[in-house]
Design a protein around this motif. Structure first.
Motif, PDB file in Angstrom:
ATOM      1  N   LYS A 259       0.858  -1.194   0.000  1.00  0.00           N
ATOM      2  CA  LYS A 259       0.000   0.000   0.000  1.00  0.00           C
ATOM      3  C   LYS A 259       0.888   1.236   0.000  1.00  0.00           C
ATOM      4  O   LYS A 259       1.785   1.351   0.857  1.00  0.00           O
ATOM      5  CB  LYS A 259      -0.847   0.047   1.287  1.00  0.00           C
TER       6      LYS A 259
ATOM      7  N   LYS B 215      -2.104   8.162  -9.677  1.00  0.00           N
ATOM      8  CA  LYS B 215      -2.883   7.401 -10.661  1.00  0.00           C
ATOM      9  C   LYS B 215      -1.976   6.587 -11.583  1.00  0.00           C
ATOM     10  O   LYS B 215      -2.290   5.436 -11.917  1.00  0.00           O
ATOM     11  CB  LYS B 215      -3.769   8.355 -11.464  1.00  0.00           C
TER      12      LYS B 215
ATOM     13  N   GLN C  35      -1.754  -1.257  -4.041  1.00  0.00           N
ATOM     14  CA  GLN C  35      -2.692  -0.143  -4.212  1.00  0.00           C
ATOM     15  C   GLN C  35      -1.979   1.179  -3.888  1.00  0.00           C
ATOM     16  O   GLN C  35      -1.206   1.255  -2.933  1.00  0.00           O
ATOM     17  CB  GLN C  35      -3.901  -0.293  -3.272  1.00  0.00           C
TER      18      GLN C  35
ATOM     19  N   ASN D 282      -2.840   5.235  -3.363  1.00  0.00           N
ATOM     20  CA  ASN D 282      -3.885   6.254  -3.187  1.00  0.00           C
ATOM     21  C   ASN D 282      -3.282   7.504  -2.554  1.00  0.00           C
ATOM     22  O   ASN D 282      -2.106   7.508  -2.151  1.00  0.00           O
ATOM     23  CB  ASN D 282      -5.006   5.702  -2.291  1.00  0.00           C
TER      24      ASN D 282
ATOM     25  N   LEU E 278      -6.637   3.357   4.180  1.00  0.00           N
ATOM     26  CA  LEU E 278      -5.932   3.142   2.911  1.00  0.00           C
ATOM     27  C   LEU E 278      -4.716   2.218   3.067  1.00  0.00           C
ATOM     28  O   LEU E 278      -4.196   1.723   2.068  1.00  0.00           O
ATOM     29  CB  LEU E 278      -5.514   4.481   2.301  1.00  0.00           C
TER      30      LEU E 278
ATOM     31  N   SER F  58      -9.294  -1.564   2.199  1.00  0.00           N
ATOM     32  CA  SER F  58      -9.250  -0.726   0.979  1.00  0.00           C
ATOM     33  C   SER F  58      -8.638  -1.466  -0.209  1.00  0.00           C
ATOM     34  O   SER F  58      -8.176  -0.828  -1.158  1.00  0.00           O
ATOM     35  CB  SER F  58      -8.457   0.557   1.259  1.00  0.00           C
TER      36      SER F  58
ATOM     37  N   TYR G 112      -9.749  -2.807  -2.769  1.00  0.00           N
ATOM     38  CA  TYR G 112     -10.317  -2.535  -4.104  1.00  0.00           C
ATOM     39  C   TYR G 112     -10.348  -1.035  -4.397  1.00  0.00           C
ATOM     40  O   TYR G 112     -10.986  -0.581  -5.332  1.00  0.00           O
ATOM     41  CB  TYR G 112     -11.724  -3.152  -4.205  1.00  0.00           C
ATOM     42  N   VAL G 113      -9.628  -0.258  -3.575  1.00  0.00           N
ATOM     43  CA  VAL G 113      -9.524   1.190  -3.784  1.00  0.00           C
ATOM     44  C   VAL G 113      -8.121   1.485  -4.284  1.00  0.00           C
ATOM     45  O   VAL G 113      -7.140   1.201  -3.591  1.00  0.00           O
ATOM     46  CB  VAL G 113      -9.743   1.964  -2.454  1.00  0.00           C
ATOM     47  N   THR G 114      -7.992   2.003  -5.504  1.00  0.00           N
ATOM     48  CA  THR G 114      -6.657   2.408  -5.968  1.00  0.00           C
ATOM     49  C   THR G 114      -6.767   3.559  -6.963  1.00  0.00           C
ATOM     50  O   THR G 114      -7.762   3.679  -7.677  1.00  0.00           O
ATOM     51  CB  THR G 114      -5.853   1.202  -6.513  1.00  0.00           C
TER      52      THR G 114
ATOM     53  N   HIS H 163      -7.040   6.661  -6.120  1.00  0.00           N
ATOM     54  CA  HIS H 163      -8.025   7.623  -5.623  1.00  0.00           C
ATOM     55  C   HIS H 163      -7.355   8.708  -4.766  1.00  0.00           C
ATOM     56  O   HIS H 163      -6.422   8.427  -4.030  1.00  0.00           O
ATOM     57  CB  HIS H 163      -9.070   6.881  -4.778  1.00  0.00           C
TER      58      HIS H 163
ATOM     59  N   LEU I 244      -8.432  10.978  -1.790  1.00  0.00           N
ATOM     60  CA  LEU I 244      -9.518  11.115  -0.811  1.00  0.00           C
ATOM     61  C   LEU I 244      -9.382  12.439  -0.055  1.00  0.00           C
ATOM     62  O   LEU I 244      -8.415  12.640   0.694  1.00  0.00           O
ATOM     63  CB  LEU I 244      -9.448   9.934   0.164  1.00  0.00           C
TER      64      LEU I 244
END
Ligand code: NAP
Length: 251
Positions: free
Chosen positions: A137, A168, A180, A182, A229, A234, A236-238, A240, A242
Motif C-alpha cells: 500500500k 494514478k 494499491q 492512493n 488506505l 481498501s 479494491y480502492v486504488t 483515488h 480522498l
C-alpha cells in the motif's frame, strides 16, 4: 471474509513523522497494529515514544528528502529494521509562499523536489519490494491544492497536482501486481505548515467561513483515512485522492 481495518503483522514507513500529520499517521498505524519506521531530517523523539507506547516496534531513519539521494538507503533501512515493508506513507513536504510575479526558481525547485520528485522515487524504491511480495500500500499526502490553485503558492499547487498524477500512474501499473496506490488530500489542518495562515487574521477568517465543519482540522482527523488506505479494507480502492477537508471541496 470479514472486512479488516487491522494492520496486525504489517510494517509501515512514514516520512516526515516528527510532527503534524505525519506523526498522527505514524501513531495511528501503530495503534492499528503495524510496526512503524519513521524517516526524516529532525529527531522524532516524541513520535518514537508514542509508537513504543502502543507496544509496536519503532524504527528511526535519518534522511533529508530535499533530494532523492537517500531513497534507496531509506527503503533498505526500513526493511532491515522491520523485516519487510507493506505500507509507505509519503507525508514529508514543504511549502514556500511568495507573490507570483517574483516567485523564485529556488522556491520552485525546493518544493517540486521534496513534494513530488522524492515522493515518486521513494515510492518506486518501495514498490519494487511490494511487487516481489505480491502486495503493498502506498499512501501519498496530497492537498486541496491538488484540485485548486491557491494563492501565492504556485510550486506547491504544481507539486500537489502532480501527486495526483503520480498516484494514478503508479496505481495503474501496480494494481495487477497487488499494490494499491492512493492519496489523501487534507483540508486546512492545524500544523507548523499552516501556522503562517492561521496567524493571518483575514485569511484565517476567510478560510473558516468556507469550511462547512466550521473549524480547522487536527492531524488526528487525517489518521483514520490513512489507516483505511493502509488496511485490507481498501484492497479494491486504488488511484483515488480522498479529500479529508471538513467539506471544503463540497462548497
Ligand atoms: P509539518 O508539521 O511542517 O510537517 C512536515 C513534515 O515534513 C515534517 O516532519 C518535516 O520535517 C518533513 N520534511 C519537510 N521537508 C523535509 C525534508 N527535506 N527531509 C525530510 N523531512 C522533511 O506540516 P504538515 O502540515 O504536518 O504537513 C505534512 C504533509 O501534509 C505535507 O506533505 C503537507 O504538504 C501536507 N498537507 C498539509 C496540510 C495542512 O493544512 N497542514 C494540508 C494539505 C496537505 P521538519 O520538522 O524537519 O521540517
Amino acid at each position: 471474509m470479514a472486512i479488516s481495518f487491522s494492520l496486525e503483522g504489517k510494517s509501515a514507513l512514514v516520512t516526515g513523522a516528527n510532527t503534524g500529520i505525519g506523526q498522527a499517521i505514524a501513531v495511528a498505524l501503530a495503534q492499528a497494529g503495524a510496526d512503524v519506521a519513521v524517516a526524516g531530517r529532525s529527531e522524532p523523539t516524541e513520535t518514537l515514544d508514542l509508537i513504543a507506547q502502543t507496544g509496536r516496534k519503532a524504527v528511526n531513519i535519518k534522511a533529508d528528502f530535499s533530494s532523492i539521494e537517500p531513497v534507496q538507503r531509506v527503503i533498505e533501512e526500513a526493511v532491515a529494521g522491520l523485516g519487510k515493508l507493506d505500507v509507505l506513507v509519503n507525508n514529508a513536504g514543504i511549502i514556500r509562499r511568495d507573490d507570483l510575479l517574483q516567485f523564485s526558481e529556488e522556491d520552485w525547485d525546493a518544493v517540486m523536489d521534496t513534494n513530488l520528485k522524492t515522493l515518486f522515487f521513494l515510492s518506486q524504491a518501495a514498490a519494487k519490494g511490494m511487487v516481489e511480495q505480491g502486495c503493498g500500500k502506498i499512501v501519498n499526502i496530497a492537498s486541496l491544492l491538488t484540485f485548486q490553485g491557491g494563492i501565492r503558492v504556485p510550486s506547491y499547487a504544481a507539486a500537489k497536482s502532480g501527486v495526483s498524477g503520480v498516484t494514478k500512474a503508479m496505481a495503474n501499473e501496480l494494481a495487477p501486481r497487488g499494490v494499491q496506490v492512493n492519496a489523501i488530500a487534507p483540508g486546512y489542518i492545524s500544523t507548523n505548515n499552516t501556522a503562517a495562515l492561521q496567524g493571518d487574521e483575514t485569511r484565517n477568517r476567510q478560510i473558516l467561513e468556507r469550511i462547512p465543519t466550521g473549524r480547522w482540522g487536527n492531524p488526528d482527523d487525517i489518521a483514520g483515512a490513512a489507516v483505511f488506505l493502509a488496511s485490507p479494507a481498501s484492497n479494491y480502492v486504488t488511484g483515488h485522492v480522498l479529500a479529508v477537508d471538513g467539506g471544503w471541496l463540497a462548497r
